[in-house]
Design a protein around this motif. Structure first.
Motif, mmCIF file in Angstrom:
data_model
loop_
_atom_site.group_PDB
_atom_site.id
_atom_site.type_symbol
_atom_site.label_atom_id
_atom_site.label_comp_id
_atom_site.label_asym_id
_atom_site.label_seq_id
_atom_site.Cartn_x
_atom_site.Cartn_y
_atom_site.Cartn_z
ATOM 1 N N LYS A 175 -10.692 1.489 8.382
ATOM 2 C CA LYS A 175 -9.489 1.002 7.717
ATOM 3 C C LYS A 175 -9.732 1.010 6.211
ATOM 4 O O LYS A 175 -10.785 0.574 5.738
ATOM 5 C CB LYS A 175 -9.141 -0.415 8.168
ATOM 6 C CG LYS A 175 -8.811 -0.550 9.643
ATOM 7 C CD LYS A 175 -8.474 -2.005 9.987
ATOM 8 C CE LYS A 175 -8.234 -2.195 11.468
ATOM 9 N NZ LYS A 175 -7.935 -3.612 11.801
ATOM 10 N N TYR A 200 -0.146 -1.380 16.011
ATOM 11 C CA TYR A 200 0.072 -1.806 14.628
ATOM 12 C C TYR A 200 1.386 -2.567 14.520
ATOM 13 O O TYR A 200 2.243 -2.509 15.406
ATOM 14 C CB TYR A 200 0.089 -0.590 13.690
ATOM 15 C CG TYR A 200 1.350 0.247 13.738
ATOM 16 C CD1 TYR A 200 2.350 0.104 12.771
ATOM 17 C CD2 TYR A 200 1.560 1.193 14.750
ATOM 18 C CE1 TYR A 200 3.513 0.873 12.824
ATOM 19 C CE2 TYR A 200 2.715 1.956 14.796
ATOM 20 C CZ TYR A 200 3.696 1.795 13.831
ATOM 21 O OH TYR A 200 4.845 2.551 13.870
ATOM 22 N N ILE A 219 -2.918 -3.246 11.098
ATOM 23 C CA ILE A 219 -3.486 -2.378 12.129
ATOM 24 C C ILE A 219 -4.245 -3.298 13.066
ATOM 25 O O ILE A 219 -5.313 -3.815 12.726
ATOM 26 C CB ILE A 219 -4.403 -1.305 11.522
ATOM 27 C CG1 ILE A 219 -3.615 -0.469 10.503
ATOM 28 C CG2 ILE A 219 -4.989 -0.426 12.621
ATOM 29 C CD1 ILE A 219 -4.492 0.454 9.672
ATOM 30 N N LEU A 235 -5.861 4.506 7.337
ATOM 31 C CA LEU A 235 -6.803 4.553 8.443
ATOM 32 C C LEU A 235 -7.271 5.988 8.623
ATOM 33 O O LEU A 235 -6.472 6.927 8.484
ATOM 34 C CB LEU A 235 -6.113 4.055 9.727
ATOM 35 C CG LEU A 235 -6.836 4.251 11.061
ATOM 36 C CD1 LEU A 235 -7.976 3.256 11.190
ATOM 37 C CD2 LEU A 235 -5.845 4.089 12.230
#
Length: 779
Positions: free
Chosen positions: A664, A692, A765, A670
């Motif tokens: 991340k 997410y 996320i 990401l």
């Protein structure tokens, strides 16, 4: 005879005393009139097979049939995976695949046609032929399908011509397109023993259009219509409430296109044209097909009329229409059991909605059903990899065309796949009975409005006193429905009054939809009724074996006509694998009946003549069967009839552990590293699942956008097989945009999907993982 049916023929007074809610239907005194020979449709092939269409249903080799059509766009899916997806669709009960041929994708540059790779129409149709799957080609020239310009090439916008009209300059380009399509399909038509049985001409002509891609923020877009149709143009499928002043030009244009297609060599036994919303039709030369969407992105949320029974042949959805309804069968070819999302609207379609829509549609008299979409996909980009072919002015994702379809964008089962398979299994074995049956409605059916939660929604289809009862207790966008209990139905048939059930009552749970048989011929026996739903019929070592399932909350009861049985004629089995009973007829021949639970039925399919019950996805081959299992290297199944009988069997493969890492970068970025993505033999595919919370998610490879996703509360799951070679060289990179409190689509999301905005916009996320999908052979 009446004395033998002692528990069936009852007086109205007795019926009223036994049931708190008694609902009644009366069969017509004269049979339905079916017209024959007036439609210029049908044909035969060198093998002696023939297709015929009358005013009510289609026949194949003289047998009435209800085709189950599932839209799948070959150009929106990797060519290397077409075959397995065709097999999945077949396992889901699809019997015909319609597919759009998007002009813009094949002729990006004027005069240069591309029929290679994912655009290889001929190879796709040949694979359908290999797996005995008929095809309907939707040749346009205008298609829509949420494609840029509705499939009209960008370069056409620059030409001095009127699109979608008989402008000679426009027709010159259409002629070239049709000749190209005809060349690709040479030798693959039904008349050549090929799979192409049908052709759709244009789409939604004089009803709907697409915005031209050249537009400016804040400007009302131009639409892909002839100038004389500009004032009647609609976006999406709906009721046309404007007067069509140049209707004759629309009809002439449709006939012209059909003649041009035939002259090019596109000759099929079936031609279709959009029938809804007063769209232009082609007289008796094409079937007008209809549509229904319970969760359209182009309309305000609200209870639709599509869960209410009616005579759908005489009153098509989105009426008024431009054809004489009693002269054509009702082919509901664009049923929106899922829906595409746009940026401002993200309606989430429940599985029960799809099942209710189709039970209602079949009960209302549809004799052809089709889904748009049945299989989702990913829209390719234009040459250079920057501009999307997706209809961006409408707010579409740039690539994703998942459509919440029964089979999704990456080949995974959607939530309504199994609900619909219940109906497809039934139609596969019994549509020859259902198709000729006419619709019988209660006297008050017009008063049952979408917000009516009190009265039962029901109807029947009947022929010669035999038929099926249809009931629906679901309404889209209604959160206040309740179970309907203490129900009984009285059928006033010719020379007979039938009560269902004979004694006591039944209930219909909230959101349930059911189909119950009555006076069903079963070999030499007659089933007076069953409070269980018919699923399929098997050949069990020479004995007819009928498989039913018990709707949730409904106790199964089977009453056979004593005049046709030898011995016991009333059965009340406990649903499950041990529920099989035998009924013997007066002629000494017997049948078997098994009543599955609804969950067992949801997990059931018929493959190579056998009942297969499994939680896994079924991938049938020409002679073998494989199971696709997410994250579990084993699959349980029951295969019947087989040496194991009803015993559960387990098959296993060696487990694998995907070697991947991810990183991340802040809250919005990401990267996923998975270089060893080459699947082991036992792995069908790897799926990247990203849970997410945000607004829009985008995936990149080689610095180019390759996938995108609109958040609606469920994880984003991406099939990685198509990126296998690229993943050896580089990582997948992602960017996420935050979800804001004033986002226009929050009303569409489930409550649990709306985050806490007390600290501002949200971008998280939550979890990243790669899941193997195992491919396991059934012995």
């Amino acid at each position: 005879m009446k004395a033998l049916l002692f528990s069936i023929a009852l007086t109205t007074a007795t019926l009223s005393a036994q049931a708190q809610h008694l609902y009644e239907l009366t069969a017509p005194s004269t049979p339905k009139v079916i017209h024959r020979g007036h439609l210029q449709l049908g044909g035969s092939n060198p093998s002696g097979d023939n297709i015929d269409v009358n005013s009510y249903y289609m026949s194949i080799n003289g047998t009435p049939t209800i085709p189950v059509m599932g839209e799948f766009h070959y150009c929106r899916y990797p060519e290397a995976q077409w075959e397995e997806e065709i097999c999945k669709m077949k396992a889901g009960g699809i019997t015909v695949i319609p597919t759009y041929i998007f002009w813009a994708l094949h002729e990006e540059e004027e005069g240069v046609f591309n029929w290679e790779g994912n655009r290889n129409l001929r190879r796709f149709v040949q694979l359908c032929q290999k797996h005995h799957m008929p095809v309907i080609v939707r040749i346009g020239p205008f298609c829509h399908g949420e494609i840029r310009n509705g499939g009209l090439p960008d370069w056409l916008f620059a030409k001095p011509l009127e699109v979608r009209s008989n402008d000679v300059n426009y027709l010159k380009y259409v002629k070239r397109l049709y000749e190209q399509i005809a060349c690709q399909l040479e030798g693959l038509y039904f008349k050549d023993n090929g799979p192409v049985i049908g052709c759709q001409i244009e789409n939604e002509h004089q009803h709907s259009a697409a915005p031209w891609a050249i537009t400016y923020p804040g400007e009302d877009p131009d639409h892909t219509t002839a100038t004389y149709d500009a004032s009647i143009t609609m976006v999406g499928v709906s009721v046309q409430d404007k007067a069509i002043t140049r209707a004759e030009l629309g009809n002439i244009h449709m006939r012209t296109l059909k003649k041009m297609a035939e002259e090019a060599g596109i000759i099929t036994p079936l031609y279709t044209a959009t029938g809804w919303g007063n769209a232009a039709v082609i007289g008796n030369e094409a079937l007008p097909v209809t549509a229904a969407y319970t969760y359209p992105f182009w309309a305000k949320p609200g209870m639709s009329p599509f869960c209410r029974f009616k005579n759908i042949q005489l009153e098509p959805d989105y009426s008024p229409v431009r054809y004489q309804t009693d002269q054509f069968p009702s082919f509901c070819a664009e049923m929106g059991v899922g829906i595409q999302m746009i940026y401002k609207r993200r309606p989430v379609v429940p599985a029960q909605s799809a099942e209710a829509l189709m039970v209602r549609t079949l009960g209302s008299g549809a004799n052809g059903i089709g889904y748009y979409m049945y299989h989702g996909g990913s829209t390719p980009k234009q040459k250079g990899g920057i501009t999307s072919f997706q209809d961006e002015p409408m707010g579409m994702p740039k690539i994703s065309y998942d459509f919440q379809a029964p089979i999704g964008e990456f080949g995974l089962e959607g939530k309504m796949f199994r609900n619909l398979r219940l109906l497809h299994s039934f139609l596969a074995d019994f549509s020859h009975l259902l198709a000729p049956m006419e619709v019988v409605l209660p006297d008050n059916y017009r008063q049952i409005t979408p917000d009516n939660r009190k009265d039962l929604r029901y109807c029947a289809r009947i022929k010669d006193n035999s038929g099926f009862l249809f009931m629906v207790n679901y309404q889209d966008h209604d959160t206040a429905r309740i179970t309907q209990g203490d129900l009984a139905l009285k059928l006033n048939l010719q020379g007979e009054t039938l009560r269902i059930p004979a004694q006591g009552t039944i209930q219909l749970l909230k959101d349930e939809s059911v189909i119950l048989p009555f006076n069903l011929p079963m070999g030499a026996l007659t089933l007076k009724y069953a409070t269980a739903q018919l699923l399929m019929k098997l050949d069990d070592r020479g004995t007819e074996h009928y498989i039913f399932f018990a709707p949730e909350g409904m106790s199964p009861q089977y009453l056979f006509n004593p005049a046709t049985t030898r011995g016991k004629h009333l059965f009340t089995p406990q649903p499950g694998l041990n529920s099989t009973f035998r009924v013997t007829g007066r002629n000494g021949k017997s049948i078997l009946v098994t009543t599955l639970t609804r969950q067992q039925a949801l997990n059931s399919s018929k493959v190579h003549g056998k009942l297969l019950i499994t939680h896994a996805t079924v991938l049938p081959g020409e002679t073998d069967i494989h199971l696709l299992s997410m994250d579990q290297p084993q699959a349980d199944y029951i295969l019947y009839p087989s040496r194991a009988g009803w015993k559960k069997q387990t098959t296993r493969v060696q487990p694998v552990t995907p070697a991947y890492t991810y990183q991340k970068v802040g809250a919005r970025r990401l990267t996923v590293h998975f270089p060893d993505s080459v699947a082991a033999p036992q792995v069908q595919e790897y799926f990247l699942e990203i849970d997410y919370t945000g607004d829009v998610a985008m995936a990149f490879m080689q610095n180019l956008l390759v996938q995108d996703h609109f958040y609606y509360g469920e994880p984003w799951t991406i099939g990685l097989k198509r990126y296998r070679e690229q993943l050896k060289q580089e990582d997948l990179s992602f960017y996420f945009r935050p979800l804001k409190e004033k986002a226009p689509f929050l009303m569409d999301l489930p409550k649990q999907a709306v985050p806490d905005f007390s600290k501002g916009s949200v971008c998280r996320i939550n979890r990243v993982r790669i899941i193997p999908q195992y491919k396991i052979k059934v012995d």
